[in-house]
Design an enzyme around this catalytic site. Structure first.
Site, short mmCIF file in Angstrom:
data_model
loop_
_atom_site.label_atom_id
_atom_site.label_comp_id
_atom_site.label_asym_id
_atom_site.label_seq_id
_atom_site.Cartn_x
_atom_site.Cartn_y
_atom_site.Cartn_z
N ASP A 143 -5.25 -4.87 -4.90
CA ASP A 143 -5.57 -5.59 -3.68
C ASP A 143 -7.07 -5.48 -3.38
O ASP A 143 -7.57 -4.40 -3.06
CB ASP A 143 -4.77 -5.00 -2.50
CG ASP A 143 -4.98 -5.80 -1.22
OD1 ASP A 143 -4.22 -6.76 -1.01
OD2 ASP A 143 -5.91 -5.47 -0.46
N TYR A 145 -14.90 -6.89 0.40
CA TYR A 145 -15.01 -5.52 -0.14
C TYR A 145 -16.18 -5.40 -1.13
O TYR A 145 -16.56 -4.29 -1.49
CB TYR A 145 -13.72 -5.07 -0.84
CG TYR A 145 -12.47 -5.07 0.01
CD1 TYR A 145 -12.53 -5.22 1.40
CD2 TYR A 145 -11.22 -4.93 -0.57
CE1 TYR A 145 -11.37 -5.25 2.16
CE2 TYR A 145 -10.06 -4.95 0.20
CZ TYR A 145 -10.14 -5.12 1.55
OH TYR A 145 -8.99 -5.14 2.31
N HIS A 191 -8.23 -13.52 5.42
CA HIS A 191 -8.36 -12.08 5.69
C HIS A 191 -8.10 -11.74 7.17
O HIS A 191 -7.44 -10.76 7.48
CB HIS A 191 -9.75 -11.62 5.25
CG HIS A 191 -9.86 -10.17 4.92
ND1 HIS A 191 -10.75 -9.68 3.98
CD2 HIS A 191 -9.20 -9.08 5.39
CE1 HIS A 191 -10.62 -8.37 3.90
NE2 HIS A 191 -9.69 -7.98 4.75
N LYS A 219 -5.11 3.36 -1.17
CA LYS A 219 -6.41 3.49 -1.85
C LYS A 219 -6.70 4.96 -2.13
O LYS A 219 -6.45 5.83 -1.28
CB LYS A 219 -7.51 2.91 -0.93
CG LYS A 219 -8.94 3.20 -1.38
CD LYS A 219 -9.55 4.42 -0.70
CE LYS A 219 -10.92 4.77 -1.23
NZ LYS A 219 -11.45 6.05 -0.68
N SER A 220 -7.25 5.25 -3.30
CA SER A 220 -7.79 6.58 -3.55
C SER A 220 -8.78 6.50 -4.70
O SER A 220 -8.61 5.69 -5.62
CB SER A 220 -6.68 7.58 -3.91
OG SER A 220 -7.27 8.83 -4.17
N ARG A 224 -4.57 11.99 -6.84
CA ARG A 224 -3.87 11.26 -5.76
C ARG A 224 -3.38 9.90 -6.24
O ARG A 224 -2.33 9.42 -5.80
CB ARG A 224 -4.80 11.08 -4.56
CG ARG A 224 -5.08 12.38 -3.83
CD ARG A 224 -6.11 12.12 -2.74
NE ARG A 224 -6.33 13.30 -1.92
CZ ARG A 224 -7.31 13.38 -1.01
NH1 ARG A 224 -8.14 12.35 -0.83
NH2 ARG A 224 -7.46 14.47 -0.29
N ASN A 271 0.47 9.09 -5.66
CA ASN A 271 0.93 7.95 -4.86
C ASN A 271 1.83 7.00 -5.65
O ASN A 271 2.52 6.17 -5.07
CB ASN A 271 -0.27 7.17 -4.30
CG ASN A 271 -1.10 8.00 -3.33
OD1 ASN A 271 -0.64 9.02 -2.83
ND2 ASN A 271 -2.32 7.57 -3.07
P1 NDP Z 1 -5.05 4.28 3.05
O1 NDP Z 1 -4.05 4.44 4.14
O2 NDP Z 1 -4.60 3.81 1.73
O3 NDP Z 1 -5.79 5.68 2.91
C1 NDP Z 1 -6.86 5.90 2.03
C2 NDP Z 1 -7.47 7.28 2.34
O4 NDP Z 1 -6.48 8.28 2.16
C3 NDP Z 1 -8.64 7.63 1.46
O5 NDP Z 1 -9.53 8.38 2.28
C4 NDP Z 1 -8.03 8.54 0.39
O6 NDP Z 1 -8.99 9.49 -0.03
C5 NDP Z 1 -6.91 9.21 1.14
N1 NDP Z 1 -5.72 9.45 0.29
C6 NDP Z 1 -5.15 8.58 -0.58
N2 NDP Z 1 -4.08 9.12 -1.16
C7 NDP Z 1 -3.97 10.39 -0.66
C8 NDP Z 1 -3.06 11.45 -0.89
N3 NDP Z 1 -2.06 11.32 -1.78
N4 NDP Z 1 -3.24 12.60 -0.20
C9 NDP Z 1 -4.24 12.74 0.68
N5 NDP Z 1 -5.14 11.75 0.94
C10 NDP Z 1 -5.00 10.59 0.27
O7 NDP Z 1 -6.21 3.37 3.64
P2 NDP Z 1 -6.92 1.99 3.33
O8 NDP Z 1 -7.53 1.59 4.62
O9 NDP Z 1 -7.77 2.04 2.15
O10 NDP Z 1 -5.72 0.98 3.05
C11 NDP Z 1 -5.19 0.70 1.77
C12 NDP Z 1 -5.56 -0.70 1.31
O11 NDP Z 1 -5.13 -1.66 2.27
C13 NDP Z 1 -7.07 -0.96 1.22
O12 NDP Z 1 -7.68 -0.34 0.11
C14 NDP Z 1 -7.07 -2.47 1.19
O13 NDP Z 1 -6.71 -2.94 -0.10
C15 NDP Z 1 -6.00 -2.79 2.22
N6 NDP Z 1 -6.58 -3.02 3.57
C16 NDP Z 1 -6.54 -4.29 4.07
C17 NDP Z 1 -7.06 -4.59 5.30
C18 NDP Z 1 -6.98 -5.98 5.80
O14 NDP Z 1 -7.61 -6.29 6.83
N7 NDP Z 1 -6.25 -6.87 5.15
C19 NDP Z 1 -7.70 -3.56 6.13
C20 NDP Z 1 -7.68 -2.24 5.55
C21 NDP Z 1 -7.12 -2.00 4.32
P3 NDP Z 1 -9.71 9.50 -1.48
O15 NDP Z 1 -10.06 8.09 -1.84
O16 NDP Z 1 -10.91 10.36 -1.23
O17 NDP Z 1 -8.73 10.13 -2.44
#
Ligand code: NDP
Length: 284
Positions: free
Chosen positions: A48, A53, A111, A235-236, A241, A245
Site C-alpha cells: 500500500d 508518500y 486519498h 508498516k514497519s 516486526r 506482523n
Molecule cells: P501502523 O499502525 O501500521 O504502525 C506503524 C508503527 O508501528 C511504526 O512506528 C512501526 O515501527 C511500529 N510497529 C510495526 N509493527 C510493530 C510491532 N510488531 N511491534 C511494535 N511496533 C510495531 O501505522 P501506519 O500509520 O503506518 O499505518 C499503516 C499503513 O496504513 C501505512 O503505512 C499506509 O500504507 C496506510 N495509511 C493510510 C492512510 C490514509 O490516509 N489512507 C493514513 C495512514 C496510513 P517501525 O517501523 O520502527 O518498526
C-alpha cells in the site's frame, strides 16, 4: 495450504485482494526498496503506497528486484490531494504508473475527500477514476477517508461504487458508522494505522489477550481486524516486526477476546489522525 497463507477477499467488482499487506507511509524513499524487499521475502503480496508518500518508484523497483511476476503482487496507490481536478487527476495517475513502471495498478484510491476544497466536489474526481477502471489501467478503484455522507453521495451520483474505503481504524477508534455504511453498500473497509502506530500495544487488555493466546500484542490486534472482516497493511522498517506482523493466520481469537478488544473503542476521542471532514492538507 501452508498454515500461514494469507487469504484473499473479493471486491464488489470481482477482483481479489490479500487480507494482509504492507504499508509504506513514512518510510523514506531510500529505505523503501529494502523494507518492501524484506516484506516480499517474508511472503507479503500486497503493498500500500501513495503519491503523497513519495516512494512509489521504490515500491515498483522492489517488486521487480524480487523477481516476482507483476500479477503476483497486489499494489495500491492513491491520488494526491493536489490533483483532484479531472485533468490533474488524469496526469497524476499517469505519473503514478510511470513512477511504479507498471502498465496497470491493482487498486487506485482518492486519498482524501477534501470536502472543504474543490467546492466540495469529489464526485467529478471519482468519475475520472471510473475512466481508469474502464480503460483497464486500474483494475479496481476505491476511496480513502470517506465519511458516511461522502459514501452516500457517491451512492446517489456515481456509476460505480468504490471497492474499498480505506480509513483509520484500530481498537481505540473502531470507526463503526463508516464501516457499517461500507457494509451496506458492499464496500470493504481497509483499516489504516491498524496498531495506531504502536499506541495500542501497551494497553493492559491487549497485553492480557496476547498472553492468553501466546502471541504478541501486534499480532492479536492485527488478528482482531482480520476477524472483523477488514483488510490491514501494517508498516514497519524493522525486519523482525515485518515477520511478526505476518504470522496472524495460524491462530484465532475467541468471541470473548474479540469483545474485550472491541470494548476499548473510545469513539471520536480515540482518533489519532486528522478528521476527514476538515482535513485540507495540500502538498506543495
Ligand atoms: P501502523 O499502525 O501500521 O504502525 C506503524 C508503527 O508501528 C511504526 O512506528 C512501526 O515501527 C511500529 N510497529 C510495526 N509493527 C510493530 C510491532 N510488531 N511491534 C511494535 N511496533 C510495531 O501505522 P501506519 O500509520 O503506518 O499505518 C499503516 C499503513 O496504513 C501505512 O503505512 C499506509 O500504507 C496506510 N495509511 C493510510 C492512510 C490514509 O490516509 N489512507 C493514513 C495512514 C496510513 P517501525 O517501523 O520502527 O518498526
Amino acid at each position: 495450504m501452508a498454515a500461514n497463507t494469507v487469504p484473499n477477499i473479493s471486491f464488489n467488482d470481482g477482483n481479489r485482494i490479500p487480507l494482509l499487506g504492507f504499508g509504506v507511509f513514512q518510510i523514506e524513499p531510500k529505505d523503501t526498496a529494502g523494507a518492501v524487499g524484506k516484506a516480499l521475502e517474508v511472503g507479503y503480496r500486497h503493498i500500500d503506497t501513495a503519491e503523497m508518500y513519495g516512494n512509489e518508484a521504490e515500491v515498483g523497483q522492489a517488486v521487480r528486484a524480487a523477481g516476482l511476476d507483476r500479477g503476483d503482487v497486489f499494489v495500491t496507490s492513491k491520488l494526491s490531494n493536489a490533483s483532484h481536478r479531472p485533468d490533474d487527476a488524469r496526469a497524476a495517475f499517469e505519473s503514478t504508473l510511470q513512477a511504479l513502471k507498471f502498465d496497470y495498478i491493482d487498486l487506485f484510491l482518492i486519498h482524501w475527500p477534501l470536502p472543504t476544497l474543490y467546492d466540495g466536489d469529489f464526485v467529478s474526481t471519482w468519475k475520472v477514476l471510473e475512466e481508469f477502471q474502464r480503460d483497464g489501467r486500474a483494475k479496481s478503484i476505491g476511496v480513502s477517508n470517506f465519511q458516511v455522507p461522502h459514501l452516500e453521495r457517491l451512492a446517489a451520483e456515481a456509476e460505480v461504487m468504490p471497492a474499498v474505503n480505506q480509513v483509520e481504524a484500530h481498537p481505540y477508534f473502531g470507526n463503526e458508522e463508516v464501516r457499517e455504511c461500507g457494509r451496506t453498500h458492499n464496500i470493504l473497509t481497509q483499516a489504516w494505522s491498524p496498531i495506531a502506530q504502536g499506541k495500542v500495544l501497551g494497553d493492559p487488555t491487549i497485553i492480557d489477550v496476547a498472553e492468553l493466546v501466546g502471541r504478541t500484542p501486534a499480532q492479536v490486534v492485527l488478528r482482531w481486524h482480520i476477524q472483523r472482516g477488514d483488510i490491514v497493511f501494517p508498516k514497519s522498517t524493522t525486519p523482525q516486526r515485518i515477520e511478526e506482523n505476518f504470522q496472524i493466520f495460524d491462530f484465532e481469537l475467541d468471541d470473548a477476546s474479540m469483545d474485550r478488544i472491541s470494548s476499548l473503542d473510545q469513539g471520536e476521542a480515540g482518533r489519532q489522525g486528522p478528521n476527514p471532514d476538515t482535513f485540507d492538507y495540500m502538498p506543495s
